[in-house]
Scaffold this motif. Structure first.
Motif, PDB file in Angstrom:
ATOM      1  N   LEU A 161       0.827  -1.197   0.000  1.00 32.54           N
ATOM      2  CA  LEU A 161       0.000   0.000   0.000  1.00 32.54           C
ATOM      3  C   LEU A 161       0.864   1.250   0.000  1.00 32.54           C
ATOM      4  O   LEU A 161       1.839   1.329   0.751  1.00 32.54           O
ATOM      5  N   VAL A 162       0.516   2.212  -0.822  1.00 34.79           N
ATOM      6  CA  VAL A 162       1.207   3.502  -0.844  1.00 34.79           C
ATOM      7  C   VAL A 162       0.340   4.564  -0.164  1.00 34.79           C
ATOM      8  O   VAL A 162       0.794   5.268   0.732  1.00 34.79           O
ATOM      9  N   ALA A 163      -0.905   4.689  -0.617  1.00 35.89           N
ATOM     10  CA  ALA A 163      -1.794   5.711  -0.058  1.00 35.89           C
ATOM     11  C   ALA A 163      -3.238   5.379  -0.391  1.00 35.89           C
ATOM     12  O   ALA A 163      -3.511   4.712  -1.388  1.00 35.89           O
ATOM     13  N   THR A 164      -4.140   5.846   0.460  1.00 33.30           N
ATOM     14  CA  THR A 164      -5.572   5.671   0.204  1.00 33.30           C
ATOM     15  C   THR A 164      -6.300   6.989   0.423  1.00 33.30           C
ATOM     16  O   THR A 164      -5.790   7.891   1.112  1.00 33.30           O
ATOM     17  N   ILE A 165      -7.500   7.071  -0.147  1.00 35.42           N
ATOM     18  CA  ILE A 165      -8.312   8.277  -0.017  1.00 35.42           C
ATOM     19  C   ILE A 165      -9.779   7.869  -0.006  1.00 35.42           C
ATOM     20  O   ILE A 165     -10.198   6.962  -0.728  1.00 35.42           O
ATOM     21  N   THR A 166     -10.563   8.523   0.838  1.00 38.93           N
ATOM     22  CA  THR A 166     -11.986   8.207   0.942  1.00 38.93           C
ATOM     23  C   THR A 166     -12.765   8.823  -0.220  1.00 38.93           C
ATOM     24  O   THR A 166     -12.230   9.612  -1.000  1.00 38.93           O
ATOM     25  N   SER A 167     -14.042   8.480  -0.298  1.00 37.94           N
ATOM     26  CA  SER A 167     -14.848   8.855  -1.457  1.00 37.94           C
ATOM     27  C   SER A 167     -14.911  10.358  -1.670  1.00 37.94           C
ATOM     28  O   SER A 167     -14.840  10.834  -2.800  1.00 37.94           O
ATOM     29  N   GLY A 168     -15.020  11.116  -0.595  1.00 35.92           N
ATOM     30  CA  GLY A 168     -15.089  12.557  -0.738  1.00 35.92           C
ATOM     31  C   GLY A 168     -13.738  13.239  -0.698  1.00 35.92           C
ATOM     32  O   GLY A 168     -13.656  14.459  -0.866  1.00 35.92           O
ATOM     33  N   GLY A 169     -12.710  12.457  -0.499  1.00 37.23           N
ATOM     34  CA  GLY A 169     -11.368  13.017  -0.447  1.00 37.23           C
ATOM     35  C   GLY A 169     -11.010  13.632   0.890  1.00 37.23           C
ATOM     36  O   GLY A 169      -9.944  14.230   1.041  1.00 37.23           O
ATOM     37  N   GLY A 170     -11.888  13.471   1.872  1.00 35.59           N
ATOM     38  CA  GLY A 170     -11.646  14.134   3.141  1.00 35.59           C
ATOM     39  C   GLY A 170     -10.658  13.447   4.052  1.00 35.59           C
ATOM     40  O   GLY A 170     -10.158  14.046   5.006  1.00 35.59           O
ATOM     41  N   SER A 171     -10.375  12.194   3.768  1.00 34.57           N
ATOM     42  CA  SER A 171      -9.458  11.454   4.634  1.00 34.57           C
ATOM     43  C   SER A 171      -8.463  10.694   3.779  1.00 34.57           C
ATOM     44  O   SER A 171      -8.835  10.019   2.820  1.00 34.57           O
ATOM     45  N   THR A 172      -7.192  10.833   4.134  1.00 35.18           N
ATOM     46  CA  THR A 172      -6.134  10.142   3.405  1.00 35.18           C
ATOM     47  C   THR A 172      -5.260   9.374   4.372  1.00 35.18           C
ATOM     48  O   THR A 172      -5.214   9.671   5.576  1.00 35.18           O
ATOM     49  N   ASN A 173      -4.547   8.410   3.825  1.00 33.42           N
ATOM     50  CA  ASN A 173      -3.659   7.575   4.627  1.00 33.42           C
ATOM     51  C   ASN A 173      -2.436   7.252   3.784  1.00 33.42           C
ATOM     52  O   ASN A 173      -2.571   7.010   2.576  1.00 33.42           O
ATOM     53  N   TYR A 174      -1.255   7.258   4.408  1.00 29.89           N
ATOM     54  CA  TYR A 174      -0.019   7.030   3.676  1.00 29.89           C
ATOM     55  C   TYR A 174       0.848   5.979   4.359  1.00 29.89           C
ATOM     56  O   TYR A 174       0.871   5.879   5.584  1.00 29.89           O
ATOM     57  N   ALA A 175       1.595   5.261   3.548  1.00 28.66           N
ATOM     58  CA  ALA A 175       2.632   4.398   4.090  1.00 28.66           C
ATOM     59  C   ALA A 175       3.716   5.283   4.696  1.00 28.66           C
ATOM     60  O   ALA A 175       3.981   6.393   4.206  1.00 28.66           O
ATOM     61  N   ALA A 176       4.346   4.794   5.740  1.00 32.99           N
ATOM     62  CA  ALA A 176       5.369   5.580   6.427  1.00 32.99           C
ATOM     63  C   ALA A 176       6.505   5.975   5.481  1.00 32.99           C
ATOM     64  O   ALA A 176       7.092   7.046   5.605  1.00 32.99           O
ATOM     65  N   SER A 177       6.792   5.103   4.522  1.00 35.40           N
ATOM     66  CA  SER A 177       7.922   5.336   3.622  1.00 35.40           C
ATOM     67  C   SER A 177       7.693   6.495   2.646  1.00 35.40           C
ATOM     68  O   SER A 177       8.662   7.005   2.069  1.00 35.40           O
ATOM     69  N   VAL A 178       6.440   6.900   2.460  1.00 32.92           N
ATOM     70  CA  VAL A 178       6.160   7.974   1.491  1.00 32.92           C
ATOM     71  C   VAL A 178       5.550   9.214   2.149  1.00 32.92           C
ATOM     72  O   VAL A 178       5.396  10.248   1.483  1.00 32.92           O
ATOM     73  N   LYS A 179       5.221   9.123   3.410  1.00 30.12           N
ATOM     74  CA  LYS A 179       4.571  10.251   4.101  1.00 30.12           C
ATOM     75  C   LYS A 179       5.458  11.474   4.056  1.00 30.12           C
ATOM     76  O   LYS A 179       6.662  11.407   4.327  1.00 30.12           O
ATOM     77  N   GLY A 180       4.859  12.593   3.678  1.00 28.62           N
ATOM     78  CA  GLY A 180       5.607  13.835   3.578  1.00 28.62           C
ATOM     79  C   GLY A 180       6.203  14.075   2.197  1.00 28.62           C
ATOM     80  O   GLY A 180       6.632  15.191   1.895  1.00 28.62           O
ATOM     81  N   ARG A 181       6.222  13.035   1.372  1.00 26.51           N
ATOM     82  CA  ARG A 181       6.767  13.176   0.008  1.00 26.51           C
ATOM     83  C   ARG A 181       5.687  12.992  -1.062  1.00 26.51           C
ATOM     84  O   ARG A 181       5.754  13.623  -2.113  1.00 26.51           O
ATOM     85  N   PHE A 182       4.724  12.131  -0.795  1.00 30.04           N
ATOM     86  CA  PHE A 182       3.654  11.840  -1.759  1.00 30.04           C
ATOM     87  C   PHE A 182       2.345  12.452  -1.276  1.00 30.04           C
ATOM     88  O   PHE A 182       2.087  12.527  -0.075  1.00 30.04           O
ATOM     89  N   THR A 183       1.515  12.845  -2.234  1.00 32.04           N
ATOM     90  CA  THR A 183       0.192  13.377  -1.916  1.00 32.04           C
ATOM     91  C   THR A 183      -0.848  12.729  -2.825  1.00 32.04           C
ATOM     92  O   THR A 183      -0.723  12.796  -4.057  1.00 32.04           O
ATOM     93  N   ILE A 184      -1.859  12.126  -2.216  1.00 29.97           N
ATOM     94  CA  ILE A 184      -2.949  11.518  -2.965  1.00 29.97           C
ATOM     95  C   ILE A 184      -4.126  12.483  -2.996  1.00 29.97           C
ATOM     96  O   ILE A 184      -4.388  13.189  -2.021  1.00 29.97           O
ATOM     97  N   SER A 185      -4.798  12.525  -4.124  1.00 23.99           N
ATOM     98  CA  SER A 185      -5.977  13.384  -4.250  1.00 23.99           C
ATOM     99  C   SER A 185      -6.913  12.777  -5.295  1.00 23.99           C
ATOM    100  O   SER A 185      -6.520  11.871  -6.025  1.00 23.99           O
ATOM    101  N   ARG A 186      -8.145  13.264  -5.338  1.00 24.09           N
ATOM    102  CA  ARG A 186      -9.083  12.788  -6.351  1.00 24.09           C
ATOM    103  C   ARG A 186     -10.013  13.912  -6.760  1.00 24.09           C
ATOM    104  O   ARG A 186     -10.352  14.772  -5.941  1.00 24.09           O
ATOM    105  N   ASP A 187     -10.394  13.891  -8.021  1.00 25.97           N
ATOM    106  CA  ASP A 187     -11.342  14.840  -8.576  1.00 25.97           C
ATOM    107  C   ASP A 187     -12.535  14.023  -9.047  1.00 25.97           C
ATOM    108  O   ASP A 187     -12.500  13.435 -10.131  1.00 25.97           O
ATOM    109  N   ASN A 188     -13.562  13.966  -8.233  1.00 30.11           N
ATOM    110  CA  ASN A 188     -14.709  13.122  -8.555  1.00 30.11           C
ATOM    111  C   ASN A 188     -15.457  13.618  -9.794  1.00 30.11           C
ATOM    112  O   ASN A 188     -16.066  12.822 -10.510  1.00 30.11           O
TER     113      ASN A 188
END
Length: 116
Positions: free
Chosen positions: A46-73
């Motif tokens: 797992l690298v990162a996850t995001i909820t349906s509305g984009g309000g909550s994200t989660n990152y693997a420790a190895s990428v936190k602070g460097r990667f950003t997940i987002s979505r445009d529904n």
């Protein structure tokens, strides 16, 4: 639901890439989305996850602070902005989506190679 990744490529260490995942089909049923990666000889992680509305994200420790997940529904598209890339980030990156019946979908993957 069909998922198609794009944006992978070859980049030098310290560089940036932005991956995109375009969803089609029954996109209204998509709940959680995420990015996974698999390096040669290693398990998919797992690298990162995001909820349906984009309000909550989660990152693997190895990428936190460097990667950003987002979505445009509105565009049925998810993104992964990857900064400060390291050689250990080299992997095939997969887009993942789960619908409200807990059925999972995967893209075909896009290769990211970071040279030192």
């Amino acid at each position: 639901v069909q998922l198609v990744e794009s944006g992978g490529g070859l980049v030098q260490a310290g560089g940036s890439l932005r991956l995109s995942c375009a969803a089609s089909g029954s996109t209204f049923s998509i709940n959680f989305m995420g990015w996974y990666r698999q390096a040669p000889g290693k398990q998919r992680e797992l690298v990162a996850t995001i909820t349906s509305g984009g309000g909550s994200t989660n990152y693997a420790a190895s990428v936190k602070g460097r990667f950003t997940i987002s979505r445009d529904n509105a565009k049925n598209t998810m993104y992964l902005q990857m900064n400060s890339l390291k050689p250990e980030d080299t992997a095939v990156y997969y887009c993942n989506a789960w619908d409200y019946t807990a059925h999972g979908y995967w893209g075909q993957g896009t290769q990211v190679t970071v040279s030192s």
